[in-house]
Every structure is written in structure tokens, then in C-alpha cells.
Design a protein around this motif. Sequence first.
Motif, PDB file in Angstrom:
ATOM      1  N   ALA A 214      32.065  92.986 -68.748  1.00 30.32           N
ATOM      2  CA  ALA A 214      30.840  93.257 -69.511  1.00 30.32           C
ATOM      3  C   ALA A 214      30.779  92.260 -70.663  1.00 30.32           C
ATOM      4  O   ALA A 214      31.162  92.557 -71.787  1.00 30.32           O
ATOM      5  CB  ALA A 214      30.854  94.694 -70.022  1.00 30.32           C
TER       6      ALA A 214
ATOM      7  N   VAL B 153      34.174  84.112 -71.126  1.00 29.60           N
ATOM      8  CA  VAL B 153      34.557  85.284 -70.329  1.00 29.60           C
ATOM      9  C   VAL B 153      33.561  85.458 -69.181  1.00 29.60           C
ATOM     10  O   VAL B 153      33.935  85.800 -68.055  1.00 29.60           O
ATOM     11  CB  VAL B 153      34.614  86.555 -71.211  1.00 29.60           C
ATOM     12  CG1 VAL B 153      34.805  87.801 -70.351  1.00 29.60           C
ATOM     13  CG2 VAL B 153      35.739  86.444 -72.224  1.00 29.60           C
TER      14      VAL B 153
ATOM     15  N   PHE C 238      23.970  80.150 -74.267  1.00 26.74           N
ATOM     16  CA  PHE C 238      23.753  81.575 -74.529  1.00 26.74           C
ATOM     17  C   PHE C 238      22.364  81.802 -75.113  1.00 26.74           C
ATOM     18  O   PHE C 238      21.909  81.064 -75.994  1.00 26.74           O
ATOM     19  CB  PHE C 238      24.844  82.040 -75.506  1.00 26.74           C
ATOM     20  CG  PHE C 238      24.719  83.469 -75.940  1.00 26.74           C
ATOM     21  CD1 PHE C 238      24.824  84.495 -75.015  1.00 26.74           C
ATOM     22  CD2 PHE C 238      24.512  83.799 -77.272  1.00 26.74           C
ATOM     23  CE1 PHE C 238      24.722  85.823 -75.414  1.00 26.74           C
ATOM     24  CE2 PHE C 238      24.414  85.114 -77.680  1.00 26.74           C
ATOM     25  CZ  PHE C 238      24.520  86.133 -76.750  1.00 26.74           C
TER      26      PHE C 238
ATOM     27  N   TRP D  30      29.139  82.951 -72.365  1.00 19.19           N
ATOM     28  CA  TRP D  30      30.465  82.830 -72.987  1.00 19.19           C
ATOM     29  C   TRP D  30      31.502  82.498 -71.932  1.00 19.19           C
ATOM     30  O   TRP D  30      31.263  82.687 -70.732  1.00 19.19           O
ATOM     31  CB  TRP D  30      30.860  84.136 -73.686  1.00 19.19           C
ATOM     32  CG  TRP D  30      29.860  84.647 -74.669  1.00 19.19           C
ATOM     33  CD1 TRP D  30      29.153  85.814 -74.573  1.00 19.19           C
ATOM     34  CD2 TRP D  30      29.435  84.020 -75.896  1.00 19.19           C
ATOM     35  NE1 TRP D  30      28.330  85.952 -75.661  1.00 19.19           N
ATOM     36  CE2 TRP D  30      28.484  84.885 -76.482  1.00 19.19           C
ATOM     37  CE3 TRP D  30      29.774  82.842 -76.551  1.00 19.19           C
ATOM     38  CZ2 TRP D  30      27.855  84.584 -77.696  1.00 19.19           C
ATOM     39  CZ3 TRP D  30      29.156  82.549 -77.748  1.00 19.19           C
ATOM     40  CH2 TRP D  30      28.221  83.404 -78.307  1.00 19.19           C
TER      41      TRP D  30
ATOM     42  N   TYR E 170      12.073  82.706 -73.810  1.00 19.77           N
ATOM     43  CA  TYR E 170      12.929  81.514 -73.814  1.00 19.77           C
ATOM     44  C   TYR E 170      12.113  80.219 -73.828  1.00 19.77           C
ATOM     45  O   TYR E 170      12.574  79.209 -74.328  1.00 19.77           O
ATOM     46  CB  TYR E 170      13.805  81.492 -72.554  1.00 19.77           C
ATOM     47  CG  TYR E 170      15.041  82.359 -72.597  1.00 19.77           C
ATOM     48  CD1 TYR E 170      15.135  83.470 -73.431  1.00 19.77           C
ATOM     49  CD2 TYR E 170      16.146  82.064 -71.795  1.00 19.77           C
ATOM     50  CE1 TYR E 170      16.274  84.261 -73.451  1.00 19.77           C
ATOM     51  CE2 TYR E 170      17.289  82.844 -71.811  1.00 19.77           C
ATOM     52  CZ  TYR E 170      17.344  83.940 -72.640  1.00 19.77           C
ATOM     53  OH  TYR E 170      18.481  84.712 -72.663  1.00 19.77           O
TER      54      TYR E 170
HETATM   55  N1  COA Z   1      19.559  86.760 -76.433  1.00 20.57           N
HETATM   56  C1  COA Z   1      18.830  86.893 -77.570  1.00 20.57           C
HETATM   57  N2  COA Z   1      19.270  87.565 -78.656  1.00 20.57           N
HETATM   58  C2  COA Z   1      20.495  88.118 -78.571  1.00 20.57           C
HETATM   59  C3  COA Z   1      21.310  88.019 -77.425  1.00 20.57           C
HETATM   60  C4  COA Z   1      20.783  87.300 -76.317  1.00 20.57           C
HETATM   61  N3  COA Z   1      21.478  87.129 -75.193  1.00 20.57           N
HETATM   62  N4  COA Z   1      22.470  88.675 -77.653  1.00 20.57           N
HETATM   63  C5  COA Z   1      22.391  89.177 -78.895  1.00 20.57           C
HETATM   64  N5  COA Z   1      21.198  88.851 -79.447  1.00 20.57           N
HETATM   65  C6  COA Z   1      20.688  89.226 -80.768  1.00 20.57           C
HETATM   66  C7  COA Z   1      20.606  90.739 -80.883  1.00 20.57           C
HETATM   67  O1  COA Z   1      19.368  91.220 -80.400  1.00 20.57           O
HETATM   68  C8  COA Z   1      20.728  90.927 -82.387  1.00 20.57           C
HETATM   69  O2  COA Z   1      19.485  90.619 -82.968  1.00 20.57           O
HETATM   70  P1  COA Z   1      18.887  91.414 -84.217  1.00 20.57           P
HETATM   71  O3  COA Z   1      19.540  90.799 -85.417  1.00 20.57           O
HETATM   72  O4  COA Z   1      17.421  91.124 -84.147  1.00 20.57           O
HETATM   73  O5  COA Z   1      19.216  92.860 -84.030  1.00 20.57           O
HETATM   74  C9  COA Z   1      21.696  89.825 -82.814  1.00 20.57           C
HETATM   75  O6  COA Z   1      21.621  88.833 -81.771  1.00 20.57           O
HETATM   76  C10 COA Z   1      23.134  90.271 -82.934  1.00 20.57           C
HETATM   77  O7  COA Z   1      23.539  90.748 -81.664  1.00 20.57           O
HETATM   78  P2  COA Z   1      24.897  91.500 -81.359  1.00 20.57           P
HETATM   79  O8  COA Z   1      26.019  90.791 -82.005  1.00 20.57           O
HETATM   80  O9  COA Z   1      25.002  91.717 -79.894  1.00 20.57           O
HETATM   81  O10 COA Z   1      24.763  92.838 -82.146  1.00 20.57           O
HETATM   82  P3  COA Z   1      24.022  94.177 -81.792  1.00 20.57           P
HETATM   83  O11 COA Z   1      23.987  94.918 -83.072  1.00 20.57           O
HETATM   84  O12 COA Z   1      22.751  93.936 -81.054  1.00 20.57           O
HETATM   85  O13 COA Z   1      25.043  94.906 -80.794  1.00 20.57           O
HETATM   86  C11 COA Z   1      27.272  95.367 -79.931  1.00 20.57           C
HETATM   87  C12 COA Z   1      26.387  95.190 -81.165  1.00 20.57           C
HETATM   88  C13 COA Z   1      28.688  95.657 -80.352  1.00 20.57           C
HETATM   89  C14 COA Z   1      26.731  96.519 -79.094  1.00 20.57           C
HETATM   90  C15 COA Z   1      27.210  94.063 -79.109  1.00 20.57           C
HETATM   91  O14 COA Z   1      27.579  92.989 -79.917  1.00 20.57           O
HETATM   92  C16 COA Z   1      28.071  94.033 -77.863  1.00 20.57           C
HETATM   93  O15 COA Z   1      27.772  94.598 -76.853  1.00 20.57           O
HETATM   94  N6  COA Z   1      29.166  93.300 -77.902  1.00 20.57           N
HETATM   95  C17 COA Z   1      30.005  93.086 -76.743  1.00 20.57           C
HETATM   96  C18 COA Z   1      30.730  91.849 -77.018  1.00 20.57           C
HETATM   97  C19 COA Z   1      30.704  90.831 -75.956  1.00 20.57           C
HETATM   98  O16 COA Z   1      30.031  90.944 -74.971  1.00 20.57           O
HETATM   99  N7  COA Z   1      31.469  89.779 -76.219  1.00 20.57           N
HETATM  100  C20 COA Z   1      31.596  88.643 -75.353  1.00 20.57           C
HETATM  101  C21 COA Z   1      33.001  88.162 -75.284  1.00 20.57           C
HETATM  102  S1  COA Z   1      34.031  89.243 -74.272  1.00 20.57           S
END
Ligand code: COA
Length: 631
Positions: free
Chosen positions: A280, A287, A141, A285, A176
Amino acid sequence: MSRYAPIHESSIADRNNFWLKLAEDIHWFKAPSRAIDEARPPFYQWYPDGTTNACFNALDHHVNEGRGDQHAIIYDSPVTNTQQKITYSQLLDEVSRTAGMLLEKGVTAGDRVIVYMPMIPQAVVSMLACARIGAIHSVVFGGFAANELAVRIDDCSPKLILAASCGIEPGRTVEYKPLLDKAIELASHKPQACIILQREQAQASLIDGRDYDWQQTLAKAPATECAELPANHPLYILYTSGTTGMPKGVVRDTAGGIVSLKWTMKNIYGVEPGEVYWAASDVGWVVGHSYIVYAPLFHGNTTVLYEGKPVGTPDPGAFWRVISEHNVKALFTAPTAFRAIKKEDPNGDYLKKYDISGLRSLFLAGERCDPDTLAWAQDQLGVPVIDHWWQTETGSSICANYLGIELLPVKPGSPTKPAPGYQLKVLNSDGKECSAGEIGALVAESPLPPGSFITLWNAPDRYESAYFSTFPGHYETGDAGYIDEDGYVYVMARTDDVINVAGHRLSTGAMEEVLSGHPDVAECAVMGAADELKGQLPVGLLVLNANTQKADNDICREVIQRVRDEIGPVAAFKNVVVVQRLPKTRSGKILRATMRSIADGTEWKMPATIDDPVILDEITEALAGIGYPAA
Ligand code: COA
Ligand code: AMP
């Protein structure tokens, strides 16, 4: 008369015939004569004498059957403002040549290939190309730091790494390549080569002799056919958090995965081949592995590959736009995504702008689905909202509702009833079965059904000891919960140090290892405290060395940065406080559960074994200083 019950019953009572019959629904080079080899529990083997190929089932089979012109992938990327539709024939062509590119770089069946890519078509292409030649992919990831990537490189020793130059988060480009270079520098194992896909948002500089440009290398590669592989050949390794900093490399076999995933598309998700299905999530992950890539393609669906967020790309109507534009029939995401949408658009004003009448169902998983979120989603969408319970280890749901068989009445807070092959029980600490409604450890009688993990990479002993030793003959899920008098399962909390942050599984033990590495930290604890948006957020408590010269605030800032640098931004570690001492039992065990109750503002009892009760007053005060319990 229930239609679900006899199916579940025969999956247990008539295991061999049940799973052999389901296996007729996939393509085999050599069909299996029996479903399971039980000679060496808990290392069961499904379809031991069959041969097949996951890529053939995902692509060649459909093109051969006339589905070539149908879209296999709809790539929808609001963060780059692009869309691309790829047919099954086009995807087959791209995957065959990418598989040829892997062969030319010396990759053969059984070799590991790390895929470090964001949500772009080449991530799916890479996975399928590996499957085509029997290379074992391990997708990492993008939200993890270089150190986490290094740990995975050392554990699975890839011959090759396939990476993109960058991922795109709202408001920033995540390069990356520097992370990849750092990871390879940190790791003891060095891959022979890296093939880098240059995205226009960030060009990576390539290291001569080790790194190759994706487009140039692919242009010279010949197309290659599918390898005929034994049924139990590992399809992939996917690392997931355990109780320590060393993640668990979950290994999925080939045939078990194909049979089980294909079955779920019609029977759980209720979709027909040709329809558009959208998970989505992220390819990093489980999923994403199961429901962005493999299952929809095995079933001949069109899968949506969405590079964006539920909110902010550009607004809380993003999901509704995708559903209406691409005629999505079933959506699968985590409850946290819906909480994020609800927070920004509580009355559903954005929803009113789109026609989502084609949507038939919403599936939620990845974390406990709180009844409020379930009710809001039901009210807004007017379609069945189905909570189902999942783990990386199981590869598909342990409990679900069965849209394609029979929609069982929904009970908010419950992911409904066990999937075929799962004989679930709730056991107390003595291993005795709990009565209906009584909370205990959720376990499943061995063997687990096809599609669940077959071992941990490089760690068969850990596979046995972490999952099959506490309750002999049973798989320990690591979740606590109960089963009610109607057989509905309720999953309440983890029994170990794993927490769930925005649907992402993280280890508090791993975070504690990072905090302890700070020279001024004498002792620490990390726990998951309830959070309205993300479900849980990590909270750290630090006890500092007596001779520390630095201010508390500086140390807190430094440990936050350390977690971001060593585990990654996805850990969302932002709340930490210095305390004088940590509450412990007389035998020295830190009372994390009591501290968590204090942080959550839920009822707690003074533990009888506590060393010094006054410490809990100090902890209450310290947590209040950083906003816990939340208002
Ligand atoms: N690459 C790099 N960084 C990533 C990333 C990725 N693929 N995914 C998340 N991050 C970073 C985010 O930019 C964020 O960084 P920040 O601290 O600088 O803001 C941090 O990791 C936390 O990310 P996230 O948990 O996604 O929180 P968020 O506040 O950006 O968004 C949601 C909140 C709820 C919108 C988001 O978590 C979401 O869409 N969740 C869906 C859950 C999901 O897909 N789960 C998978 C299992 S079904
Ligand atoms: P992962 O391996 O990342 O899929 O995380 C698996 C863990 O997420 C499970 O062990 C549960 O703790 C939690 N989880 C997943 N789905 C659900 C659900 N529907 N209800 C409650 N918890 C869930």
C-alpha cells in the motif's frame, strides 16, 4: 543454528558464486558467466555479460509457464468505486500493444519516457511497456507541483510523456493536465509528444500536434516482442530528494533489479507464486516500483493496486476490507498509515468487521517505526510485524527480517539484520568503527549488492561525491544509527537535510530555496519537527528584510502557498513563524539540530560555538507561538 547467518555470510565471502547462483532463478536470453565487474569502483556492474528483459521476467515468462489465467493485478479503487482484475495474459496483451504504441511514436531503447499517473493499471502498463522495448521510465509522483515535474523533464529529457487526465484525492480531483502543460512550459526540454489517458472524472484538453489520446493511439498499435537488453541497461530513473532543490536521479539496472527483487519475495516476504501480495504505497515511490510492480510480478504473485488511503476511503476499515476481499497474504506499508488507522480506530472496532485470517505478515518501512505503532499492529493483527529499512538508492531493504528463511526475534525499534550483500558498519566522524550501541554514520562496504543504484542520471560525479567520498570504500547511507551486541541495526535519524513526512522523503534544503525566493525573506531555516501522525513535519523560520511593508501573517501565508505551488501539497508545509534572527555558530552555520530539539521538547545542550545564546530564548518563544513543542 541460525539459517540466516550462513546465507548472509556467503553473500559477502563468496560473492561471485552466491549472486551467480541466485541469478539462475530468473529468465536470461544469455546467462551471465560472472556476477560482478569490479574494474571501476564505485561504478560496479552486475552480470556484465548477460542479456535479459524485465518485462519478459514479469509477464511473458509466466504466460509461457502456464500462469496466463492467474490475476496479475487486482485494481481496487475506493475513490472511484471501481475494481478490475487483470490476468497475466491480459496484462501481457495490453503491455505488448502499449510497447508498440511507444515504438510508433519513435521511442527506442535508451530513450527516456516520463510516466505521470496515479494508481491506475495504465501506470503499471506504461512502466512495463517501457521495460519491454528498453525505454527508461521515470515515474513522477502526482503530489508534486508542476515545477518539480519540470525539473525532472529537464534532467532526463524524455522523448515522450505518458500521463492521465487526473488523480483523485479524497474530496478533490487533481487535474494532471494543467500541471503537465505548466511543467512543459517551464522546462527547457520539450518532449516530442504526450499521450493522455482520459479518466471520466476529468477530461483533459489536448494540444494539437503534441498531445494524443491514449485509447485512440493504442487502438492502432501493433503488439511487440521484448527487446534483448544488456544486464546493466537502465530500467528506470527515479528522482529522490537530496540536500538541495535538485533531486537525485537514481538509476536502477535491469538484471541486478530482477535477481534481487525476485529473491526477496520468498525469502523476506515469505510468499509463494500465485498468492496475493499488497504494497500500500504509490507507484511514484521506490516501494511502488519494487513492490507494487516489479517484484510481485517477477515472482508470479497477484499484486494489489490500491487507489485509496488507509483512512477516509471511506473509513479506518479500508485496509481490512481489501485484505479480506482479496485474500491478501502479506501487506507492506509505512508506519504512518498504521498511526492514521490507530488514531481513528484505537480499539480496532473496524477490524472486527472483517475476516483477515488469511494475512500472514505485515511489513513496515519508509520511516522509523516507533515501538508503540509496532506493538499496536502486533496486538491487532496477531501476525509478525516486520520493520525493514529501505532507501530509494538501494531498491530493496538494507536490513530486514527473513520470514522465508527464519523469523529472527523481533526487537522493537530495530529493522533487524543486514540483507545479503550488505556489510554494515557504524563509523564516527574520524572514520573509525563505533563500538556496539554507539551512534554514528551507518555505512555499507562497497560494492553494494545487485539491485542497488548504479549511478545518478546525468550526475556520475555527484554519485561518487554524495555517497562514496566521506568514507572511502563505503556507501554512506545518510542515516545515523547503531548496531547492538547481537548485530541488530537501529536507524535513528538522517545525517543530512532530508526529512521524512508521512513516509515521503523530502528535502528541507529545497523548501529553504523556495522560502528564500520570497522577496521579503532575508534568511530562513526549515527543519523537521516530530509529529505524532506523520513522523515529521517541516517547520520554517523566517527572518524578514528590515524594510518589509507586509504583515508577518501575510508573508507566512504566501510562503506556505509558494511551497505548495513549487514543491507540491505532499510537502505538507504549513507551520512557519517569523523570528528576529536565527541562531548560528561563530562560523555562521545555522543551528538547526538545536532548534529541532527545542521544537520536539527533547533535551539539548547549549552549543559551545553559539554566537549569541539569547537567540535561543527568542526561538523557544516563537516556536511556542505556533504550538511547539506539541502537547
Ligand atoms: N496526488 C496529489 N496530491 C497528493 C497525492 C497525490 N498522489 N498524495 C498526497 N497528496 C496531497 C494530499 O491530498 C494532501 O493535500 P492537502 O494538503 O490538500 O490535504 C497532501 O498531499 C499531503 O498528503 P499526505 O502526506 O498523504 O497526508 P494526508 O493527510 O492526506 O494523509 C496519511 C495522511 C498518513 C493517511 C497518508 O500520508 C498515507 O496514507 N501515508 C502512507 C504512506 C505511504 O504510502 N508511503 C509511501 C512509502 S511506503
Ligand atoms: P526513501 O528513499 O524515500 O525510501 O527514504 C529512505 C529513508 O527513509 C532512509 O534513509 C531512512 O531515513 C528512512 N527509512 C526508511 N525505512 C526506514 C526504517 N525501517 N527505519 C528507519 N528509517 C527508515
